[in-house]
Every structure is written in C-alpha cells, then in structure tokens.
Design an enzyme around this catalytic site. Sequence first.
Site, PDB file in Angstrom:
ATOM      1  N   TYR B 441       0.822  -1.228   0.000  1.00 58.08           N
ATOM      2  CA  TYR B 441       0.000   0.000   0.000  1.00 58.08           C
ATOM      3  C   TYR B 441       0.848   1.267   0.000  1.00 58.08           C
ATOM      4  CZ  TYR B 441      -4.738  -1.778   1.313  1.00 58.08           C
ATOM      5  OH  TYR B 441      -5.977  -2.345   1.340  1.00 58.08           O
ATOM      6  N   GLU B 442       0.362   2.271  -0.701  1.00 60.17           N
ATOM      7  CA  GLU B 442       0.972   3.622  -0.649  1.00 60.17           C
ATOM      8  C   GLU B 442       2.427   3.638  -1.035  1.00 60.17           C
ATOM      9  OE1 GLU B 442      -0.870   6.135  -0.315  1.00 60.17           O
ATOM     10  OE2 GLU B 442      -2.583   4.867   0.190  1.00 60.17           O
ATOM     11  N   GLY B 443       2.773   2.821  -1.999  1.00 61.01           N
ATOM     12  CA  GLY B 443       4.172   2.734  -2.413  1.00 61.01           C
ATOM     13  C   GLY B 443       4.824   1.568  -1.708  1.00 61.01           C
TER      14      GLY B 443
END
Lengths: 604, 604
Positions: B441-443
């Site tokens: 998630y999120e990078g």
Amino acid sequence: MAKKYISIENLKFLLNEVFNIEEVLESPYYAETDTEAVNMILDAAVDISDRHLFPFYTEIDRADHTFEDGKVTIHPEIIKYIKAMGEAGFIGGSFSFEHGGQQLPQMVTAASGAIMSAANNGVVMFTGLTAGSAHLIASFGSKELKEKYTGKMLSSEWQGTMALTEPQAGSSLSDIVSSATPTDQGHYKLKGQKIFISSGDYEGTENVVHLMLARIDGAPLGTKGISLFVVPKLREDENGNLIDNDVTTAGVYHKMGQKSTPAVHYIAGDNDNCHGWLVGEPNKGLSYMFQMMNEARLGVGLMGAAIASAAYYASLEYANERPQGRKISEQSAKDKPQTFIINHADVKRMLLFQKSVVEGGLSLIFECSRYADLEMTTEDETARKRYKGLLDLLTPVAKTFPAEYGIKSVSEGMQCLGGFGYTTDFPLEQHYRDIRITSIYEGTTGIQSLDLLARKIMGTGGKSLMLLAEEVKKVTDEASTYDDLKKYVTALQEKLQDLQKVTQQLGGMAMQGKMELALADATLYMEFFSLIVISWQWLKQATVAKKAMVTGNPEGEKLKFYESKIHTMRYFFSYELPKTLGLMTRLMDKDDTLTVEVEKELIV
Amino acid sequence: MAKKYISIENLKFLLNEVFNIEEVLESPYYAETDTEAVNMILDAAVDISDRHLFPFYTEIDRADHTFEDGKVTIHPEIIKYIKAMGEAGFIGGSFSFEHGGQQLPQMVTAASGAIMSAANNGVVMFTGLTAGSAHLIASFGSKELKEKYTGKMLSSEWQGTMALTEPQAGSSLSDIVSSATPTDQGHYKLKGQKIFISSGDYEGTENVVHLMLARIDGAPLGTKGISLFVVPKLREDENGNLIDNDVTTAGVYHKMGQKSTPAVHYIAGDNDNCHGWLVGEPNKGLSYMFQMMNEARLGVGLMGAAIASAAYYASLEYANERPQGRKISEQSAKDKPQTFIINHADVKRMLLFQKSVVEGGLSLIFECSRYADLEMTTEDETARKRYKGLLDLLTPVAKTFPAEYGIKSVSEGMQCLGGFGYTTDFPLEQHYRDIRITSIYEGTTGIQSLDLLARKIMGTGGKSLMLLAEEVKKVTDEASTYDDLKKYVTALQEKLQDLQKVTQQLGGMAMQGKMELALADATLYMEFFSLIVISWQWLKQATVAKKAMVTGNPEGEKLKFYESKIHTMRYFFSYELPKTLGLMTRLMDKDDTLTVEVEKELIV
C-alpha cells in the site's frame, strides 16, 4: 497462471553434476537402476504433475475440504492423483524390492518429490504420508503387519498417517497420554485423542491406517514409555471383512493454507472397541517414529524449497513481462516506453534472493539424500558412520532453512508483483499461505534449533562439526583452483572459523552447567549455521559450474545456466552470508540473560 | 478469541510521558482541547472498537465482499461502523473547525487510529480513506467543492477514495493516461480506468467521491502534467438530484487479506458522460496528492504496528495460558506438570521481538505525528522547517518499518501458537494475511526506500541526516545521565556514525554519476536506517521509563510497565540493532554491480 514451477535442468545439474548420482548407482543395491531410468522417473513425475497436480493448484485451495455428518470430503481430483501415484508405483519408490518398492536412491525420490511438491504441495502430502507410515511398518513391523498393510498402502488403496500430536502435549511428546491396554488376542485396546492428523480421514479411500503413539498401561513416564501402534480406521473381522474400529473423526481444522489436506482430530476407543497392533517392541515407539520424522523433516524442507520454486518462477515470469517505470538512468526520458520490471535493481535483488534460497535449499536436501543413500549402501563401517553423522547434523538444517528462508522467499516473490501479488488472480498469495506451515510441521523451528545445537552439536562433543569442516574443505580445495572463486573460499573459511568460535563459547557455557543460557538463542544459532551451510552448497555448485565452463566450452542456454549459478553464488555471499555478523554478535554476547531469566511478568 | 488488542496504557505513556502532548496542546490552535478531552477521545475510540470493530474481525473476513450485477456488497456491520464514526465526529478529527473538524492534534488521531486499526484494520480503511480524500478537498479545493463535498464526507454519508493506480502504470505515476477534457460549463470530461481503489464502491453508501488523477488534454508528459479531480459516482443535476456520473465498477479484486475492503476496478467516461471537477490548479495534482499520500503513509505504518499489536496480545495471552514441555533445567522431571510456554527462552524471544516492533513502531509514528503538529502550530519559521524536514525524512521509515518488521512480528506471533496459529480457530492467521498488504500500500517498500535515499537523504545534501543526529543527541544526552543506560548510548552513537559512513559512500557514488549503483541497495539502506531510528525511539522510551522509576517510585503494575520498557529496549539493542552489521557490510561493498549490471538473461 505461471507456466513453469520448477527447473528440471537444475534438478539434473544437482543429480548428475553436483552430487554424482552415477557413483551412488554403482552400488549393487541399485543394480536395477541406471541414469536412463532416473530420467524416466523424472519424466513420469512431470507427467503426473502436469496432469493431476499443477492444473488444480488453485481450484483445490478454493474448494477447501468439508466436514459434515462425520464425513470429510476432499476435492475429487485429489483422489485421482492418489490413484495415479499408486498405479505408477511412486509411493514406494525408495522402498526395497522386498517391501514392494522400486529400490530407488533417496536422491531420485527427492528430485521427483521436488517436482510434484512444486506443482501442488498440499496434495502431495497424502501420498507422502502413506509412504512414510508404510515405511515404518516395513522397517519395524511384524511379518503379519507388513503383509496386511504395506501392499495396500503402496498401491494407494489405503491412506497412511502419522498420529503423534495430542491436544495437551503438542511438541512435548513425552506428555502423550493415549493409552494401550494389552489383550490376550494379539492386539491392544487403544484410547486417546490425536489432533492435526494430516489426511487423517476422507471419503474416497478404502481405509486409513494411523501410525499412532500411545503408552502401554504401566509404561514409564516420559519418552521412554511410548510405543507405536498400527490403528486402522476399519479393521478386519474373522471373515476378512472391514468393520468399524472405533476411530471417530471429531472434526477437522481449517487452515490458512494447504487447504487440500484436512488436519483431522480423531478420538480412538470412545466405545472401548479400538484395536491397535504394536509395531516392534514396547516402549520403543519414539525411536521408530524418529525414522519417519527424519524422512519427513527432509520432506518438509523439500516442500519449502519446492513452494518457493513455484513462487520464484511465477514472479520471474511476471518480472519479465510487466512493463513499469524506467531505469534510474532514464528517469527523465518520459517519452520512452516503460521498461520491464526485471530491469530494476530491487526486482533483480528479489529474484536473486529467491533463486539463491530455492537452489541453495534444494542443493542441501540433495546433499542429505546422498548421505542417506551412501549410509545405506556403503560397506565401509567408518564411512557409514560418517555419512550418518553428517545426515543427523544436517537434517534439522535441511528442514529449517528452506522453511524459514522459503517463507521470506515467497514473500519477495509476492512483492515483485506489487498489489497484484496480493490478489487471488495470481498464485503467489496461495504460495505465501501454503509455505507458512513448513516452519511448524515436523517440529517447529524452535524445536529443530534445539535439536541442532543440543543434540547434534553438543551431543556429539563437536565431532559432527569436524565432519562438516572436512566436507567444506573438499569444496574450498577444489574452488581454490579457480582464481575468481578464491575470494569466496576465503569468506567461507572465515565463517567456518566463526562458527567454531560461537560453538565453543556456547559449549563452554553448557559445560559450566548453564544449559538454559547456552540454548536460549538456539534459533539464532540455527540461522547462523544455516547461512554458512548454504554458502558451502553455493560454492559447491559454483565450482562445478566453473569447471564445466572451463573444461566444456558450453554455449547458449547452457552457458547462461552456469553463469547464472556463479552469479547467484556471488549474490548469496554478498547479501545473505553477511547476516552472520549480527547473529554472531548476539551469540557471543556472554553477559546477557535477556530471554532466560526475565520474569514473564516483565513481558506485558 | 484474544481479549486484548492494544495497550491503552502504552498509548498514554507515549502521548503524555514520551511526547509531551501538553506542550503541543499549549498552542492557541488547540485551545479547545485539553488532556481530559484527549482521554475522552481515546475512550470513545475504545468504545467504537469494542462495539463495531473487534467483535466482527473474523466474521467480516469470512464473508469477504461480493460483486454481482454490477453491485458490490459488503458486510452490514461495516455500514454500521461507518455511520457511528460519522456521528461521533471521528472522520474529521484532525480537520480545522473551519472545515467542520475537531481540530485535534495528529498525535491524538494517531492514538485513536491505533486503537481502531488494531481492533479491525480492514474496516478502518473505509473511514480513513474518506478522511484523507476530504482533507484534500478541504486543503486545495474551491469553496464550492468544499461546500458540496466535505460536509457529506465528514458525516460519513459519502465515501471518499484516492484514485491513483492505473493498470498499465502501477507505481509509475508518471505513466498515468486517464484524460480530462475541459468544457465551458466548469467541469471536465473524465475518461480512464483505475484499479485497486479501496472502498471504491459498495451498496449502503449514498455516493462515492473519487479523488482522481488524470491528464488535462495537452498536458506535459510525466508527473508534471497530472491534475487532480473530484469525480463522484453520482453527480447533482440542475435540480440537485443525484444522477449517474458514468463511473462503472468493472470488478473487484479478491485479496489474501483485508477482505473487508473491496479493491475496485472502475471505468470512468465509457459513455463520454463522466464529469469531474478540478482541485486547485492544473498540473499540480501530484503535489496535492502527496499531502494525502504522506498522511496515508503514516496511516499504513500505523496499521502495520496496530495489526502487529493485536497479534502480539493474542500470542501473549496464549503463551501465558498454554502449558507445554518443561524448562531445559527441568527436562528430567517427567512427573512435574508442564510449564507455560512463556517460560521457554525461545517463546520469550518471540514475544519480546513483537513487543519491540509494536511499541518501537508506534513510538516512531507518534514522533512523526508530533513533528506534523509542531510544524503546523509553531510560529518560528526556522523551527517549522526543521519539523518539516524531520517529518519528510522519517515518513517513509514510519511507513516501512512497521510494515516490514510488522510482517515478521505477526509471523512470530503465529509461531508462538504452533499448529494452532495456522488454523482459523485463532486470529493470528488473519493478522498474518492482513498485515502483508502494508508493505505494498501507498508505495511498496522498494519505492519508499528510493524516496528515503534519493529524495530525503541525497536530495537534501545530507541536511536531513544532520537534523536527525541532533534529535538523537537530545536522547543520548539525557540517557547518559543514567549509568545503566550508558552502554546503549555508546551503541547508538556508534551506529549513527556508521550511518554517516554508509551515507557518505553512497552519496559519493551519486556525485560521480553512478546513480543507478548508488541506489541499487536502497531497500537494504532502508532497513539499516530503520534499525537505528527505532533504536533511538527505544532509548528514548527507556530513558523516560528510567527517569520515572528514579524520580517517581512507581510500584506494582506501573513499575513493571517501566521495567518492561527498559527490558524491551535491551532486547532491541541486543537482537535487532546488530543486524546493521550485515547490512553495512553489503552497503559498503563498493566493488559490486551485482543487481545493477547483471543481464536479466542471467536470472533464470
């Protein structure tokens, strides 16, 4: 769905070039087997895998198994696979001709097992357990038991299990309470509960044969009072008809992974009508069971490496086909097409890590299998003891490294796919769930680590370590003849010295009676030890590859195969072996009583 | 089912004793909030968790979500939770009064978020995404957009999402192709596909508001041509009625874990009738989105620590209640009852590891939240820049450490339960599946690591590292006043020097133009950096505990709490910090081009 799950080329490299199967096959015991036969067996394993295992990997997982009205139902494809295995004679592959087997070397059954386990690890459990339990009967059972059971088991008509674990005892086998009361009719009356009995009951098999540990009434406390019994689900009556033997399935555990294999909770003798037959002598059950457990430990290690193999090829395929982002040096070229992710350094690292774990782990398992083969066939008693010593030492490592590092390896495989790896559209999430059991099956990592440090190292007064050092020296001697391998020879030699230092310190503590402290970090010792052992295996493979390149002038794919071996060895020495530094720091830290004397109240 | 999922005592220790929330609350901006109010908010978070989240953790996982006839159905309890959150005013907790929020410090919302995320991480995603996307509109949107959307979102009537990922681009946001065509009616016409949009559609919400990245026709290539749009599922017609906005859910991804949260694939503008409204200025979308992404990165780190917390307490409870085996020193006493497994050194190690990850990770997230609060409220521009610099530097670490080490932590939690941990009878297997998403998630960890090394370290010319060194020095200065902490002060100081050495070497490579090589091992640098940062957090906590013990004469449970803090710090310094040695060896190995220049054909 990925197309490849294992490298047959690598298995043949290990068998033929690294571990010299021909040498093993020279033994009169294997007179009926030649390398051509070995290749046919690998082909047959691929055939069964491609027909019965790989295509159903995901489908069987999704179906799970059900337990209703006392009946366990599994996926119908599993039944077909089990039948095919019996027909192909695979279940008794390594059994002697006398016991109805094919008298194959362990190395060969390891290779065929790796193929099938990579294709569908959970389904392979069924036949693996039948093989292991039939082998117990064949090795230690009476003539009558052998006649009644092994044939039916090797033909896959009857399912076998190993029934050790009890709810109140878990890993602590000395606390088993299942009981066996002698009768004057040749059998015992069994009473007790067992849990986590893999493939312990299901519709579609004619019978289930539990190899069950229990205590004969009045037996001594602890592990020395445990006996081994054959306890079938159905027993024969006077007329040879199969009748109920009072073994009731109370439930099945549902698991995060390996859903194909029901983990059964059964109750024996609830109606005081469960018959069991003693295997071998009373109170020696655990020593017999250890034969099966040792085989099974290598099997679990193999399973770990095999699952990691399937995950590796799935992520390699993705990395070669998925365009995303640009190389660091081409960041500003926005108009250029995206590069394949295999060109990103971090993805290469994750792939090399996986390859190093899979092929390093497999190599160690083949090494152990070779020791087992040589131990059985050599006529030189000194050599036999040496092979046995090495096998004993390395078995817990060959179980644990492919499990623990295999778990990390599959995780890196998933990471290569980013968000897609976390979805059910790709097999990685199932590999991730499946492989997690390997550090628990057949003794957790904690148990294996105590076995390694307390029993195999300290218990032999360090002799086993000397045997290992001799084996390592053979490799470093050979590797030293190639200039570009010398750097790695030095590194391995230094690490071996570190291993001796750490072992001496811990051994010293033990001699002073501080046994609790000496063993407190056994799990760290296991990792430390494993990294050095796997480095040895990598240097061994790289040396063989180097030699082949120097002497054979290989070209094309063959050349790349060898270059890749050397490259992966370099990876392992550069990225993984240095992890020993941190572990050694901790293991040499004499002062600390961190995990031994701390009161549990301080862990809040 | 475990009873405890997080330690409120620890959260209060962090808020009040370690990070001095009172100092933050002194700012006029927080005039309406005092420590009593903070405690009430924590109580409210516990209340919502105990009523709506924790009891349904497993049930919602088993139900998964369904997609039929274009409709996504989620578990009804999730809808109740979302409603409760809106009513309690939790969604806009940290928003200003002006934007309809409660104007709470980030530290407080981190604490309440930790509670709820530990109780049920997947369900919390729904409100977290609404809060993040509403915050984007509040921060950068026009007055009209704010009026139309933020109120409905903070009241939880409308769901918000962040719509970044596209099938062909993944992490490579510069390759986004969704398009936006201007009209003369104030809106744009959107066209494109987005995948992995968490909570991107479901029955039971009145509307879904996508914060969608797209390119305005003719915008520059790369990240500088990306704009941000509000794209609702339903838009208002002239009469204020909600009508279809041509946003079609094409499918949902099924995931290994976090099954509560559907990951939606949607298609916008298939009928050329999707309206979107520009947020802020054209081509600045990514810079706006970074605000949300930075908040979300801390949120994902918090999620990792929170899931690991729930797993820790579940395994601690088991370890305290499960008898199995005997201590090494009592092995021969077969007649003695079995000991609780918490008394085995290896189990203690696994528990201490978990505690060190959970409380070390939470501490870093609270530190970051404090920097965010001080950055916003300080009136001293130099101080503001310093806080911002520290927050920028530590955000990728506060995201990655609790994710990567959290995954290991939950695995150790599962291992404490042995075979039981692998079954669906205990929550550990779900924690294990759920937490795995946090490193994606999120990078992904790879992306975060490049952000840390390339942007935050090299991009500031090393200035950020100096800021960090000053912060560490505050702790080592204070800790040095206690004799029994001096050993750890020295250790941390040495590691900080190592960090500088490694950073200089990599920076040197970059200066020579070898950027690809300098960044090749960014992921290893991240782990190296994280271990030092978390050691700093542990020394900080231990120093506070020591001080409290010396000055406050605590007794009973309170004393044990402090002693446990010091003990866990010792654990982290003894077992985890030494891992930097192996990482440093690799990072200092100049010679190697192992993962950079190797041809992909050599990875076979």
